[in-house]
Design an enzyme around this catalytic site. Structure first.
Site, mmCIF file in Angstrom:
data_model
loop_
_atom_site.group_PDB
_atom_site.id
_atom_site.type_symbol
_atom_site.label_atom_id
_atom_site.label_comp_id
_atom_site.label_asym_id
_atom_site.label_seq_id
_atom_site.Cartn_x
_atom_site.Cartn_y
_atom_site.Cartn_z
ATOM 1 N N ARG A 38 0.858 -1.187 0.000
ATOM 2 C CA ARG A 38 0.000 0.000 0.000
ATOM 3 C C ARG A 38 0.881 1.219 0.000
ATOM 4 O O ARG A 38 1.675 1.406 0.916
ATOM 5 C CB ARG A 38 -0.849 0.014 1.283
ATOM 6 C CG ARG A 38 -2.161 -0.599 1.122
ATOM 7 C CD ARG A 38 -3.142 -0.354 2.219
ATOM 8 N NE ARG A 38 -2.734 0.239 3.483
ATOM 9 C CZ ARG A 38 -3.566 0.484 4.458
ATOM 10 N NH1 ARG A 38 -4.846 0.208 4.321
ATOM 11 N NH2 ARG A 38 -3.166 1.007 5.574
ATOM 12 N N THR A 85 -0.964 7.454 -0.907
ATOM 13 C CA THR A 85 -2.267 7.294 -1.577
ATOM 14 C C THR A 85 -3.106 6.177 -0.968
ATOM 15 O O THR A 85 -4.306 6.120 -1.183
ATOM 16 C CB THR A 85 -2.071 6.960 -3.067
ATOM 17 O OG1 THR A 85 -1.437 5.669 -3.152
ATOM 18 C CG2 THR A 85 -1.209 7.988 -3.775
ATOM 19 N N ASP A 91 -0.205 -3.668 12.424
ATOM 20 C CA ASP A 91 0.419 -3.951 11.129
ATOM 21 C C ASP A 91 0.827 -5.425 11.099
ATOM 22 O O ASP A 91 1.776 -5.818 11.776
ATOM 23 C CB ASP A 91 1.639 -3.044 10.922
ATOM 24 C CG ASP A 91 2.198 -3.181 9.516
ATOM 25 O OD1 ASP A 91 2.492 -4.327 9.095
ATOM 26 O OD2 ASP A 91 2.332 -2.160 8.825
ATOM 27 N N ASP A 145 4.522 -6.311 10.041
ATOM 28 C CA ASP A 145 5.496 -5.959 11.087
ATOM 29 C C ASP A 145 5.411 -6.928 12.263
ATOM 30 O O ASP A 145 6.436 -7.350 12.810
ATOM 31 C CB ASP A 145 5.256 -4.529 11.583
ATOM 32 C CG ASP A 145 5.855 -3.493 10.635
ATOM 33 O OD1 ASP A 145 6.622 -3.876 9.736
ATOM 34 O OD2 ASP A 145 5.536 -2.301 10.805
#
Ligand code: PRP
Ligand code: URA
Length: 208
Positions: free
Chosen positions: A101, A105, A197, A200
């Site tokens: 991603r 944006t 996340d 991560d």
């Protein structure tokens, strides 16, 4: 169609994987365990054929899976679900789609693709722990369809209404299986409450 896997074993493990105190080793183990349960449910209606098997005592009418199964992790976090799928389907072929991603944006950018030819005519299982805006999953489905896939299912761990809607609108033929459908996205397009996340947390790359 989004199908929620509400089995207590899945929900118990989900509670632990969400916990901010869960470290990357346990997080990885739980991602594998949760994936196994969701995959088991997701393959409920996979194509089978009837065969007769000679047992030591007689002939048993049996069913065996009658489709090539191709699992496609979305890099990077999808790799954290691969072991769980391969535990259940050791003969599955594996394709890869690399998407991230864009931080500005929030739109998916494709950086890698490698698929076995069996995506054409077989059953493709896209895996990614998180469907947030749905952009990455929709893009992965798009890429697979462009390469000839026409039978695709998606397995994730956590999603939200916005992600489901985007994927369903673009690809109404593709079912989504999830352990949780959370409330919403925050201003950074993270799922709330989610689990943070996923990449991560799986790979130990977070800064806290
Ligand atoms: C995460 C996640 C999904 C995507 C979900 O990957 O694993 O692929 O974001 O967001 P979306 O539904 O809004 O597209 P990320 O881009 O962080 O890359 P990574 O797996 O390499 O960490
Ligand atoms: N990607 C993640 O890993 N987590 C989210 O909540 C959203 C996108």
């Amino acid at each position: 169609m989004a199908k929620l896997i509400e089995h207590p074993l899945v929900q118990h493990k989900l509670a632990i994987i969400r916990d901010v105190e869960t470290g990357h080793k346990r997080f990885r183990e739980l991602a594998t365990e949760i994936t196994e349960f969701i995959c088991y449910e997701a393959l409920q209606s996979v194509r089978t054929k009837e065969i007769d098997v000679q047992t030591p005592v007689g002939v048993a009418a049996c069913r065996m899976i009658d489709t090539d199964l191709v699992v496609v992790p979305i890099l990077r976090a999808g790799v954290g679900m691969l072991e769980g799928i391969l535990e259940l389907i050791p003969t599955a072929r594996v394709g890869f789609v690399g998407l991230y991603r864009d931080e500005e944006t929030k739109l998916p950018v494709t950086y890698y693709e490698r698929y076995p030819p069996q995506i054409k005519g077989g059953t493709c299982i896209i895996i990614d722990p998180m469907i947030a805006t749905g952009g990455s999953t929709a893009a992965a489905i798009e890429q697979l369809k462009e390469h000839g896939a026409d039978n695709i299912i998606v397995i994730c761990i956590v999603t939200c209404p916005e992600g489901i809607e985007l994927v369903e609108t673009a690809h109404p033929d593709v079912p989504i299986y999830a352990a949780a459908i959370d409330e919403k996205l925050n201003e950074n397009k993270y799922i709330v409450p989610g689990l943070g996340d996923a990449g991560d947390r799986l790979f130990g790359t977070s800064h806290h």
